[in-house]
Write an enzyme that holds these catalytic residues in place. Structure first.
Site, PDB file in Angstrom:
ATOM      1  N   GLU A   1       6.966  36.476  69.098  1.00  0.00           N
ATOM      2  CA  GLU A   1       6.741  36.437  67.658  1.00  0.00           C
ATOM      3  C   GLU A   1       5.253  36.237  67.372  1.00  0.00           C
ATOM      4  O   GLU A   1       4.638  35.385  67.997  1.00  0.00           O
ATOM      5  CB  GLU A   1       7.519  35.292  66.996  1.00  0.00           C
ATOM      6  CG  GLU A   1       7.528  35.438  65.480  1.00  0.00           C
ATOM      7  CD  GLU A   1       8.238  34.277  64.761  1.00  0.00           C
ATOM      8  OE1 GLU A   1       8.354  33.185  65.348  1.00  0.00           O
ATOM      9  OE2 GLU A   1       8.645  34.481  63.619  1.00  0.00           O
TER      10      GLU A   1
ATOM     11  N   GLY B   1       4.192  25.191  68.987  1.00  0.00           N
ATOM     12  CA  GLY B   1       4.961  23.996  69.320  1.00  0.00           C
ATOM     13  C   GLY B   1       6.241  24.392  70.031  1.00  0.00           C
ATOM     14  O   GLY B   1       6.674  23.757  70.982  1.00  0.00           O
TER      15      GLY B   1
ATOM     16  N   GLU C   1      11.845  29.994  68.696  1.00  0.00           N
ATOM     17  CA  GLU C   1      13.296  29.954  68.573  1.00  0.00           C
ATOM     18  C   GLU C   1      14.051  31.105  69.227  1.00  0.00           C
ATOM     19  O   GLU C   1      15.186  31.388  68.826  1.00  0.00           O
ATOM     20  CB  GLU C   1      13.651  29.924  67.086  1.00  0.00           C
ATOM     21  CG  GLU C   1      13.327  31.229  66.303  1.00  0.00           C
ATOM     22  CD  GLU C   1      11.975  31.219  65.611  1.00  0.00           C
ATOM     23  OE1 GLU C   1      11.115  30.419  66.034  1.00  0.00           O
ATOM     24  OE2 GLU C   1      11.774  31.992  64.677  1.00  0.00           O
ATOM     25  N   ASN C   2      13.496  31.778  70.252  1.00  0.00           N
ATOM     26  CA  ASN C   2      14.196  32.889  70.889  1.00  0.00           C
ATOM     27  C   ASN C   2      15.690  32.574  70.975  1.00  0.00           C
ATOM     28  O   ASN C   2      16.079  31.494  71.404  1.00  0.00           O
ATOM     29  CB  ASN C   2      13.696  33.088  72.321  1.00  0.00           C
ATOM     30  CG  ASN C   2      12.196  32.986  72.432  1.00  0.00           C
ATOM     31  OD1 ASN C   2      11.487  33.741  71.809  1.00  0.00           O
ATOM     32  ND2 ASN C   2      11.728  32.005  73.197  1.00  0.00           N
TER      33      ASN C   2
ATOM     34  N   GLU D   1      13.908  24.284  65.515  1.00  0.00           N
ATOM     35  CA  GLU D   1      14.253  25.498  66.280  1.00  0.00           C
ATOM     36  C   GLU D   1      15.752  25.760  66.265  1.00  0.00           C
ATOM     37  O   GLU D   1      16.184  26.917  66.252  1.00  0.00           O
ATOM     38  CB  GLU D   1      13.748  25.374  67.728  1.00  0.00           C
ATOM     39  CG  GLU D   1      12.256  25.108  67.855  1.00  0.00           C
ATOM     40  CD  GLU D   1      11.385  26.097  67.098  1.00  0.00           C
ATOM     41  OE1 GLU D   1      11.781  27.266  66.952  1.00  0.00           O
ATOM     42  OE2 GLU D   1      10.307  25.678  66.630  1.00  0.00           O
TER      43      GLU D   1
ATOM     44  N   HIS E   1      16.730  27.552  63.192  1.00  0.00           N
ATOM     45  CA  HIS E   1      16.394  28.983  63.280  1.00  0.00           C
ATOM     46  C   HIS E   1      17.515  29.806  63.918  1.00  0.00           C
ATOM     47  O   HIS E   1      17.582  31.015  63.714  1.00  0.00           O
ATOM     48  CB  HIS E   1      15.159  29.178  64.154  1.00  0.00           C
ATOM     49  CG  HIS E   1      13.860  29.093  63.420  1.00  0.00           C
ATOM     50  ND1 HIS E   1      13.623  29.764  62.242  1.00  0.00           N
ATOM     51  CD2 HIS E   1      12.700  28.446  63.715  1.00  0.00           C
ATOM     52  CE1 HIS E   1      12.373  29.518  61.856  1.00  0.00           C
ATOM     53  NE2 HIS E   1      11.801  28.718  62.717  1.00  0.00           N
TER      54      HIS E   1
ATOM     55  N   GLU F   1      10.874  30.252  58.003  1.00  0.00           N
ATOM     56  CA  GLU F   1      10.125  29.032  58.315  1.00  0.00           C
ATOM     57  C   GLU F   1      10.302  27.929  57.277  1.00  0.00           C
ATOM     58  O   GLU F   1      10.383  26.756  57.622  1.00  0.00           O
ATOM     59  CB  GLU F   1       8.646  29.364  58.514  1.00  0.00           C
ATOM     60  CG  GLU F   1       8.383  30.330  59.672  1.00  0.00           C
ATOM     61  CD  GLU F   1       8.909  29.812  61.005  1.00  0.00           C
ATOM     62  OE1 GLU F   1       9.310  28.647  61.096  1.00  0.00           O
ATOM     63  OE2 GLU F   1       8.928  30.602  61.969  1.00  0.00           O
TER      64      GLU F   1
END
Ligand SMILES: [Zn+2]
Length: 1033
Positions: A304, A437, A440-441, A473, A476, A495
């Site tokens: 990303e 940081g 979120e794959n 995450e 997400h 986000e």
């Protein structure tokens, strides 16, 4: 994605894009996915394949007549003409029928509801467009055509100039966004990273569905050396095809002599090779040193926003969702991870092994991930999902907190969203070299070690950070992965939501971590930034890669989260959640625009709301900034007036923006309990509320859940100041923090005197709560740093004395032993750091004492996590202490402690050491390059360091943008750290001169506008408050 620290830049639109945007508005049949898409409700319904964007570095797009090979591309002509503002230019009727749909439809569609305002807007747009067209035609229009400037009645027709592919042939596409004529359906992807040669090979078979007749397939590819390409249409034989490459836009294409027909399916197979990246994006190599001192290598991905194309050729835009079947070939000493569970492992010749993963759900390319490493994990089954936390083997002991937290939050989200996490496994992986940081794959979330690994005995503050990042995450996995924004202009849907859910879930599930204070402070901070003219709307047009990078900022994250909190607080209990459940289930697996969310929230409300959620929320997402409400009390009448809170008090920038503000208020009759709070929706410029009885004072924005500020007038402020001085508990701690935040902002705006600010500050000697104490401290510290950096030494020293006086009662009660409450720890670490930095003797002596115990030979003393900052910093000011800390930094295994050691090293006032730390961060040997933004920030805070840091940025700019992309969060942070404390004309000119010299290498970044605007505002503010400070300090 979660940038590693608070995000700190807002941006303003560039004039050039404003011109383009107004053109798009005029010509609605141009399919523009980046735009607020209320007019284009469903992606698959797109008709022509042209999707129009102009890159910042637009190439020539028009050529003279005569090259027949592209004569089928009239649509391109149309779209590029529109792109370049040529719709009003005289063109050949043979090429350009007078009944062109876009000119015919333009006015009716954009003026379909001819209210007075709409008509006025349309007329204005028309006039603007004609003027722009004339200007474009007469001036830069010359650059569009090979034939030079045409007279307005010239009959010479124009035609597109296609860029040249690397082989010299014409590349059949002229836009940054891909055509919508072909959609990927599935990728079969094999990757073979070689961790010895640091290269990789790949093979991808992309199955595609043709949406519209076309003679070309265009997709993304960057830094890949394509070695083989075959194409297969339907059931026909596969045949070799030529791949055209256009590296400037990271695109490749295959042209066909005949049309591929809508409804057909086809397959493109590509073999390729490349090097593992040395940056933090694409498929990159990383390394770490294990306990025995050996260097271990690994490969990981970060895609990303725009880097999947660096690992495999793909349709690298979020709306091109497809399934992925991934295979990874590796050496036996490693494991591989990807989004889905591993389905099998086969032995290959040469001793290599091939892991095959199950076919994924439909997902965007930026969410694909692959890791090859020697990691180990701890796992647990949580409601049919195997949750695992992976780390380097030496840090396996640091993974348990993350496993507990992820398990608990997964259960929470499963129930809160009323949709179970859809995959059978969820991996959380700590990567030793990682810039963001976390990322979120889907099914395999990657983290920086600091964001995932903590020891049992680590500070609760470190646990709070880890839990926040995990909560973000995990959110997400629904907001972003299951339902994805259609294009990066609506990044906030990902986000802002994940940020809001991170605080909401921690508040519900792990209240002991006290995330509420953090959320309050990020909301206040986001307002400070959104008050700049260089800010931008939450939903903003983006086209170029730099602009996409720049969307990862505080407006998308913190402002996005703040307006969701405001909306939730203004809706009846439970309705917000109902709405998002509706939204997630309706759009599961697909892409959305902001209005889809608002519509779901409106429909979920029973009884139906008096106004739609979009009517209210569009005022918050489509215009930049936020309102300042002035509240005037006369007897029972409370008059409210709204205006745009814009710090640059330049008369030319006055706006007529209005917001629909859910105003809440309490008064001296009833001011603390939630039941005291009354609500009023302010939609107009001014309104009057009649109160049930006369009151002495009102306080608006109860608990600061709204994204607006309030001015109470001289009398109102005086009464609130009195009320707080008499009884601090008359208002909640959030309200006290927000009053402090507001009065400083109003002083910057010039609406209150600094005397009034100091008057309110006098209550702080009685303050004991963390949020208001830290807000007051941070505001006064900012004034001190400005005076210090402006070399107003006398005043800076008096300000130091004043801060110590105000906070002395709070500082004196802080202990140095173990402490559990997160809120008390936050308070203690901030107050003691300030006390020691300002030279409070008790503090520096105690800190040095602890440092000496810690650094004594064979010492086993461990400093509590929240005190490490203050103790290490005290130690770093001596030669021996600094050298000791450098050694400790080299050996430390606790990621959070390591960062605190680094901050201390960077806090030195020794010029040679400052230069060394900055250099080492850039080289990446002694200090990881991922830490450079932190090093720059820490150095810039010091008196000696801040000019060094600015010189460093100027001298090493090209190396910096090699490591971190232009516009990225890291670059935004570096610019802000090094320039935000300047307040003189000389510095302003220096900063302007440097950034304008960069040209394509960053001069157009929004953070540059923010930097210069901030310096101007600092200059104005300091000039204004100096006399008051002279008199009163
Ligand atoms: Zn995120």
């Amino acid at each position: 994605m979660d940038p590693f620290d608070n995000i700190n830049n807002d941006h303003a639109s560039l004039p050039r894009n404003m011109i383009e945007n107004s053109m798009f508005e005029e010509e609605p049949d141009v399919v523009d996915l980046a735009k607020d898409s209320a007019a284009f409700p469903a992606f698959p319904a797109l008709e022509p394949e042209e999707v129009v964007y102009e890159p910042r570095s637009s190439r020539l797009l028009v050529r003279g007549l005569g090259e027949a090979e592209l004569d089928d591309e009239e649509e391109d002509y149309e779209s590029s003409a529109r792109l370049l503002g040529m719709s009003f230019m005289n063109r050949s009727s043979a090429l350009r029928p007078s009944s062109s749909p876009y000119t015919r439809q333009a006015l009716p569609r954009s003026c379909s509801r001819p209210s007075g305002r709409t008509v006025a807007v349309c007329v204005f747009i028309l006039v603007l467009l004609v003027s722009i067209s004339m200007v474009l035609y007469l001036l830069p229009g010359c650059t569009f055509t090979k034939a030079g400037c045409h007279k307005s009645n010239s009959s010479t027709p124009m035609e597109l100039v296609y860029p040249r592919a690397t082989n010299g042939k014409l590349f059949p596409w002229t836009e940054l966004r891909l055509p919508a004529s072909v959609r990927p359906v599935n990728y079969d992807l094999s990757l073979t990273p070689n961790l010895t040669t640091m290269t990789f090979t790949g093979h991808v078979v992309i199955t595609m569905a043709i949406q519209h007749d076309t003679k070309r397939i265009v997709l993304h590819s960057a830094t890949l050396n394509i070695t083989k390409a075959t194409f297969k249409l339907g059931g026909a034989e596969a045949r070799q095809v030529e791949v055209l490459e256009y590296p400037a836009w990271q695109q490749i294409a295959v042209s066909f002599p005949e049309e591929l027909r809508a409804g057909q399916t086809c397959e493109l197979s590509l073999g390729y090779s490349s090097s593992l990246s040395h940056s933090y994006s694409g498929l990159y190599n990383s390394s770490y040193t294990d306990q025995s001192g050996a260097r271990r290598v690994l490969a990981a991905t970060q895609f990303e926003p725009l880097s999947a194309r660096k690992a495999f050729p793909c349709f690298d835009e979020p709306s091109f969702k497809a399934t992925f079947l991934i295979r990874v070939i590796r050496e036996p000493g490693y494991i591989s991870l990807s989004n889905m569970p591993r389905s099998k492992t086969s032995l290959l010749s040469g001793g290599l092994q091939e892991d095959e993963f199950e076919r994924s759900l439909n997902m965007s390319s930026y969410l694909v991930a692959v890791i090859v490493a020697d990691f180990t994990c701890v796992s647990r089954n949580v409601s049919n999902t195997l949750v695992s936390v992976y780390s380097v083997p030496d840090k396996k002991e640091h993974t348990h907190f993350a496993l507990d937290t992820a398990s608990s939050l997964l259960l929470f989200y499963n129930s809160f969203f009323d949709i179970n996490y859809p995959l059978k496994k969820l991996d959380l992986v700590a990567i030793p070299d990682f810039l963001a940081g976390a990322m979120e794959n889907w099914g395999v979330i990657t983290f920086r070690e600091t964001s995932l690994l903590v020891r049992n005995q680590s500070s609760p503050l470190d646990k709070q950070l880890v839990a926040s990042v995990i909560a973000h995450e995990l959110a997400h996995q629904w907001f972003g992965n299951l339902v994805t924004m259609r294009w990066w202009n609506d990044l906030w849907l990902n986000e802002g939501f994940a940020t809001y859910m991170q605080y909401l879930s921690l508040d519900r599930q792990l209240p002991q971590l006290d995330a509420g204070n953090v959320f309050l402070s990020v909301r206040l901070e986001a307002m400070a930034k959104d008050a700049l003219n260089s800010s931008h709307p939450v939903s903003t047009q983006v086209t170029s890669p730099e602009q996409v990078e720049e969307m990862f900022d505080s407006v998308s994250y913190e402002k996005g989260a703040s307006i969701l909190l405001m909306l939730n607080s203004s809706m009846p209990d439970g309705q917000f959640r109902k709405g998002i459940i509706k939204y997630l289930s309706r759009y599961s697996g697909s892409n959305t625009v902001t209005d889809d969310l608002w519509n779901s929230l409106t429909r979920a409300q029973v009884p139906a709301p008096s106004e739609s959620v979009s009517d209210m929320m569009n005022t918050w997402t489509l215009q930049k900034g936020f309102p300042l409400v002035t509240a005037t009390l006369q007897g029972r009448n409370l008059t409210l007036t709204q205006e745009h809170f814009l710090l640059s008090a330049d008369n030319s920038t006055h706006t007529s923006s209005l917001w629909h503000i859910p105003i809440t208020y309490v008064s001296d009759n009833c001011s603390f309990a939630p039941s005291c709070s009354q609500m009023f929706m302010l939609k107009n410029k001014t309104a009057t509320v009649v109160l049930p009885s006369s009151v002495l004072w009102v306080k608006l924005n109860y608990r600061n859940t709204g994204f607006y500020m309030v001015h109470y007038g001289d009398q109102g402020w005086a009464r609130l100041t009195d009320a707080l001085s008499t009884n601090i508990n008359t208002l909640t701690h959030q309200d006290r923090a927000s009053l402090t935040h507001t009065i400083f902002a109003l002083s910057r705006l010039g609406r209150v005197t600094f005397r009034q600010v100091l008057s309110l500050m006098s209550y702080v000697t009685n303050e004991t709560e963390t949020a208001p104490l830290l807000e007051a401290l941070s505001q006064l510290r900012t004034v001190y740093l400005l005076l210090d950096k402006r070399q107003e030494q006398g005043l800076a020293s008096r300000m130091k004395g004043y801060i110590l006086e105000v906070f002395r009662p709070a500082m004196d009660v802080q202990g140095w032993g173990e402490e559990e409450s997160v809120s008390r720890l936050e308070q203690r670490s901030a107050l003691l750091e300030a006390a020691c930095a300002l030279g409070l003797q008790n503090c520096t002596q105690q800190a040095l004492l602890l440092f000496n115990q810690y650094s004594a030979p064979n010492s086993t003393t461990r400093i509590p996590g929240d005190l490490q900052g203050v103790v290490y910093r005290a130690g770093a000011q001596t030669d021996a202490g600094w050298d000791f800390l450098l050694q400790a930094y080299g050996h430390a295994s606790d990621a959070a402690e390591k960062r605190r050691l680094l901050r201390a090293l960077a806090s030195t006032q020794d010029a040679r050491r400052i230069a060394w730390v900055l250099r080492a961060g850039l080289l990446g040997q002694d200090i990881q390059t991922q830490e450079l933004p932190l090093v720059v920030r820490a150095v810039s805070d010091g008196f000696a360091g801040h000019l060094f840091a600015w010189d460093f940025v100027q001298q090493n700019w090209d190396q910096l943008i090699e490591k971190f992309p232009v516009g990225s969060y890291a670059i935004q942070s570096i610019i802000k750290s090094t320039t935000s404390q300047f307040s003189t004309q000389a510095h302003l000119e220096q900063v302007q001169a440097f950034f304008s010299s960069l040209k394509q290498r960053g001069s157009q970044m929004r953070s540059v506008l923010e930097a210069t605007e901030t310096i101007r505002l600092n200059q104005r503010w300091v000039d204004r408050i100096l006399p008051t400070l002279q008199r009163w300090l």
